[in-house]
Design an enzyme around this catalytic site. Structure first.
Site, PDB file in Angstrom:
ATOM      1  N   LYS A  67      35.082  42.349  39.263  1.00 21.92           N
ATOM      2  CA  LYS A  67      34.761  43.395  38.283  1.00 21.92           C
ATOM      3  C   LYS A  67      34.662  44.762  38.956  1.00 21.92           C
ATOM      4  O   LYS A  67      35.229  45.749  38.469  1.00 21.92           O
ATOM      5  CB  LYS A  67      33.457  43.074  37.557  1.00 21.92           C
TER       6      LYS A  67
ATOM      7  N   ASP B 236      32.857  43.394  31.715  1.00 22.21           N
ATOM      8  CA  ASP B 236      31.404  43.298  31.816  1.00 22.21           C
ATOM      9  C   ASP B 236      30.869  42.638  30.552  1.00 22.21           C
ATOM     10  O   ASP B 236      31.633  42.148  29.715  1.00 22.21           O
ATOM     11  CB  ASP B 236      30.776  44.676  32.048  1.00 22.21           C
TER      12      ASP B 236
END
Length: 212
Positions: free
Chosen positions: A120, A138
């Site tokens: 991420k 997310d």
């Protein structure tokens, strides 16, 4: 969501916010990397509060290392998990100096080799700093993608792959931020604000009405 709905979904978000930006505060690629590394399980507001103390004192890998671990912890102690984040950041700075001339690398492979930098975080840096059409999934993007039917998936990686396949190419550069902001302020977790949502008619989701 079908193809026409997806096109209308992103066209509407684009019309409302043509150039979306990260809410993290930074002035260099390294500052962005630091801010994103610190943001795990923390809010952007909380990270910005800490980096406003840290960056005027140390905003390069060498300056971070010169602070020492305890000095760095003192600047970021308002953030959750600050001890492990400080340790990872110190290790990352050492690697940047040793292997990359103090610069943030531009490849996913190199980024993910940095302590504290997962997929991420790498995706955020690649997208925001280097303009790569990546998707940093997310909690907000995961929720929006599944709730709306845009890109259903049981894991963040599955959602990421779905988004890369389903988002029209002309929207990929900014889709990450549009989806985060939409999830943060409109398509919120407990009570999505469908009555305020400009793209509610695109979603595979029964719109909510405001509480009386």
């Amino acid at each position: 969501m079908n193809t026409q709905q997806i096109e209308r979904f992103f066209a509407t978000l684009q019309a409302a916010n043509r150039l979306p930006a990260s809410e993290l505060e930074y002035t260099s690629v390294f500052e962005l990397l630091v801010a994103v590394l610190l943001s795990a399980q923390a809010t952007d507001v909380g990270v910005n509060k800490a980096t406003r103390r840290l960056f005027p004192v140390a905003n390069t890998p060498r300056q971070i290392l010169d602070l020492g671990l305890e000095g760095l912890e003192g600047h970021i102690k308002t953030i959750g998990l600050y001890r492990s984040k400080a340790r990872h950041l110190m290790q990352t700075c050492a690697i940047l100096l040793r292997d990359h001339g103090g610069e943030v690398p531009r490849t996913r492979e190199a980024l993910e080799q940095l302590p504290g930098v997962g997929r991420k975080t790498a995706n955020v840096v690649l997208n925001v700093a280097f303009g790569e059409p990546t998707m940093a999934v997310d909690t907000h993007i995961f929720r929006v993608a599944n709730r709306t039917g845009l890109a259903p998936g049981k894991t963040p990686l599955a959602v990421e792959h779905q988004l890369l396949q389903r988002v029209p190419p002309q929207y990929l550069a900014h889709a990450h931020h549009w989806l985060i902001l939409h999830g943060r302020y409109v398509c919120v977790a407990r009570t999505p604000r469908c009555w305020q949502c400009a793209v509610a008619d695109c979603c595979d989701f029964e719109p909510k009405t405001p509480a009386p």
